[in-house]
Each structure stands twice: as C-alpha cells, then as structure tokens.
Design an enzyme around this catalytic site. Structure first.
Site, PDB file in Angstrom:
ATOM      1  N   THR A 116       0.832  -1.205   0.000  1.00 43.41           N
ATOM      2  CA  THR A 116       0.000   0.000   0.000  1.00 43.41           C
ATOM      3  C   THR A 116       0.862   1.250   0.000  1.00 43.41           C
ATOM      4  OG1 THR A 116      -1.417   1.321   1.452  1.00 43.41           O
ATOM      5  CG2 THR A 116      -0.115  -0.339   2.521  1.00 43.41           C
ATOM      6  N   TYR A 140      -1.456   0.133  10.362  1.00 43.19           N
ATOM      7  CA  TYR A 140      -1.700  -0.552   9.090  1.00 43.19           C
ATOM      8  C   TYR A 140      -0.470  -0.450   8.172  1.00 43.19           C
ATOM      9  CZ  TYR A 140      -3.600  -1.154   4.358  1.00 43.19           C
ATOM     10  OH  TYR A 140      -3.796  -1.547   3.064  1.00 43.19           O
TER      11      TYR A 140
END
Ligand code: NAD
Length: 335
Positions: A116, A140
């Site tokens: 990501t 995350y």
C-alpha cells in the site's frame, strides 16, 4: 496457471480472480470469510481456512498443484489498527509468515503481495516514487512495511520470488456489474458517497476542507479495480518469466480531490451527496499521488479505466440495483 488467491473473497481479490479466469488461469481462493463474501467467489474453488493455518495452506498448495500465490488477506481499516494493533500485527504479519512457511514446505516460490502507499506515510515529495523513504504513520502501514522487509530477507536466500505492489486508492467495480466493493464496515470514499447520495445511512463525513489544495479537500490517486487487476496479471507474468523480485507503485499519477469525487457522484447519479464537514483525521496526508514510471517500465502498465466518472459509473451500476432491491423504500429517484 493455477493461482492460489489468499483473500480472494474480498474486494480486490475477487476482481483479480475474475481477471485471471477471463484469460484462462484457474484461481483457487483461500479465505476465512472474516470480511469477504462467499458470493464473490465465482471462478474457482473456495477453501474456507485461515492463512495462519500453515498445514491447511500447505495442503491446498500441493492438492491443487499451485504455480503461484497472490496474497490479499489483511486487516485494512486504518482506525481499527490504531485501536487494536495486536490483531493487525497478528493477521497482517503473522498471516504472511505462515504463508511463507507453507510455500517453502510446498516448494512454491512466486508471490504477488498487496502492499500500500501507506508505507510512505506523509511523503515530502510528489508524485511519490518507490525510492521515497518508507516511514508509515499508522499501524496498518507499519505492518505492510514490515512484511516488505521480510519478503526482501526471505527472497535473498532464493526461497521466494515476489512482487510487492503498493496500491494507491482502489475504487470502482467490474464494468459488467458482476462484483464490486462490499466492505463491512465501509470506510472508503466512493461507496460511502454513493450510499449518501442514495439516501442510505445519512450524510457522509468529509474530513477536513482546509488543506492547502485548490478546493481545500484531500487529494488521492484513485485507480480502477480492473486496472489494478490488469497490473497484477502483468506482475505475475513478469515473475513467472524469471525476472527478479520487485516492489512498485500502482496508481495513475493524477490526483482527484474528495470534493471532485462528490461532484462526479452527483454528475453520474443525478443525485446530491449530503455531507457534513468534519475535522481532519490524524495521519491523513494532504496529497497522495503515485509516480507511475516504474510500473510503466517494469510492467508496461497503463491504466485505462481510472477516471472519476468511469470509476463511479461502474460502482453505481454495481450498487444501485442491490440497494434498490434491499431498500426499495429508501432509494430516492434522481433529484
Ligand atoms: N482497498 C484499497 O483501496 C487498498 C489500498 C491499498 C492496499 N490494499 C490492500 O489490498 C488487500 C485487499 O484489500 P481489500 O480492499 O480487497 O480488502 P477486503 O477486506 O475486501 O479483502 C480481504 C480478504 O481477506 C480475507 N482475510 C482476512 N484475514 C484472513 C485470514 N487470516 N485468512 C484468510 N482470509 C483472510 C477477508 O475475509 C477478505 O475476504 C489488502 O491486503 C489491503 O491491505 C487495499
């Protein structure tokens, strides 16, 4: 090819299964259905298991004679990671450790991993190139960054051959309306803006309208989920051709602001998007835009569906009939 798609009942994994199948490959899905949907697995078998179960994964790899693995399974909701970091580390990092152990036992080396742009945190330069320092600002992003470091270490010994693909904002649905984005809870902008336009769930929150951007809202790089799928096929082919492991961004190179998305939703649906301006969320970078040069060079990848109107038209074509069916009394006609 037979490809094990871990997390293939989820949003992005299901679209990749469709793309694999359309070109003649067989996707075998392994998913614990914690967040995914049984009905999204249409193009091959579903093995209901947790990726952290090394024996179960090894068994699938050998039973189905898997050639390559794509790994999408993760906890993805940023706020949830801040509230419950251990669960994120367990699933996002522990899941990959278990997967790599199973792959080693079964002798399967190629892996495409969902990373990501959150690994870059709040970058100093735009567009963001792969050489930008990786300083994630939330749990995350940190779990994804650590997995990338682990992949580097394991591949150095020749036990693994991987592509880490750093997605920017995935959005949209398959153009035929067959599958789409169905997170629960849904925190992503496009489905939430459509839901608000449809009169479901009340006004949506627009977090911060005082950023130093032309309209004051955050700017993101939205990539159509089928463009993302195409890039995955190209990444897989590159690995299978024997090219070395690599990490690269997947975005479009153009920014779209949150307000521009709301305008596009109004254009496409003909309905207003009720919204309230809420305070900025901590950790929300002002702008995230991908440098696309490496993806063009390594994968010859060029997105062709990733305009705001196309993304929203496809997402709307997926959601509207379902909402109309489930909420016949609440879905209004065009304003
Ligand atoms: N959606 C985005 O915009 C975006 C952006 C960047 C990166 N990513 C990454 O892409 C991947 C897929 O995202 P998504 O939006 O499709 O998420 P999703 O939640 O829709 O899909 C994840 C799937 O993994 C499954 N899963 C989770 N933990 C599992 C486990 N332990 N064992 C087996 N299955 C498990 C879930 O049931 C679900 O089907 C994630 O790794 C995410 O970090 C997504």
């Amino acid at each position: 090819m037979r490809v094990l798609v871990v997390g293939g009942a989820g949003y992005i994994g299901a679209h990749i299964c469709k793309a694999l199948s359309e070109r003649g490959d067989t996707p075998v899905v392994l998913d614990n259905l914690s967040r995914g949907h049984r009905h999204a697995v249409k193009w091959g078998p579903l093995i209901e298991a947790d990726v952290r179960d090394v024996d179960a994964v090894e068994n699938v790899l050998t039973r189905y004679q898997i050639d390559a693995v794509m790994h999408f399974a993760a906890n993805i909701e940023v706020g949830e990671g801040e509230r419950d970091p251990l669960t994120f580390w367990d699933n996002n990092v522990g899941g990959v450790i278990a997967l790599l152990q199973a792959m080693k036992r079964a002798g399967v080396k190629p892996l495409v991993f969902s990373s990501t742009c959150a690994v870059y945190g709040e970058p100093d330069t735009l567009p963001i190139s792969e050489s930008e320092p990786r300083t994630p600002v939330n749990v995350y992003g940190r779990t994804k960054h650590v997995v990338e470091l682990m992949l580097e270490d394991v591949s150095r010994l020749g036990e693994l051959h991987y592509a880490a693909l750093r997605y920017f904002n995935a959005a949209g649905a398959s153009p035929d309306g067959e599958i789409g984005e169905e997170h629960d809870p849904e925190t992503h902008l496009v489905p939430n803006a459509l839901k608000a336009a449809a009169g479901l769930g009340g006004p949506m929150h627009l977090f911060g309208d005082d950023y130093a951007t032309p309209d004051g809202s955050c700017i993101r790089d939205f990539i159509h989920v089928m463009d993302l799928a195409l890039a995955h096929l190209k990444a897989l082919d590159r690995l299978m051709s024997g090219a070395p492991s690599f990490a690269c961004n997947l975005g479009t190179g153009s920014g779209i602001s949150v307000k521009e998305i709301l305008n596009a939703v109004e254009r496409v649906t003909g309905m207003a998007v009720p919204h309230t301006i809420s305070p900025r969320r901590p950790g929300d970078a002002e702008q995230l835009i991908s440098d696309t040069r490496l993806a063009r060079e390594l994968l010859e990848f060029q997105p062709h569906l990733s305009t705001a109107d196309t993304i929203i038209s496809h997402a709307w074509a997926f959601h509207a009939p379902r909402w109309r069916h489930g909420d016949a009394d609440t879905l209004p006609g065009p304003a």
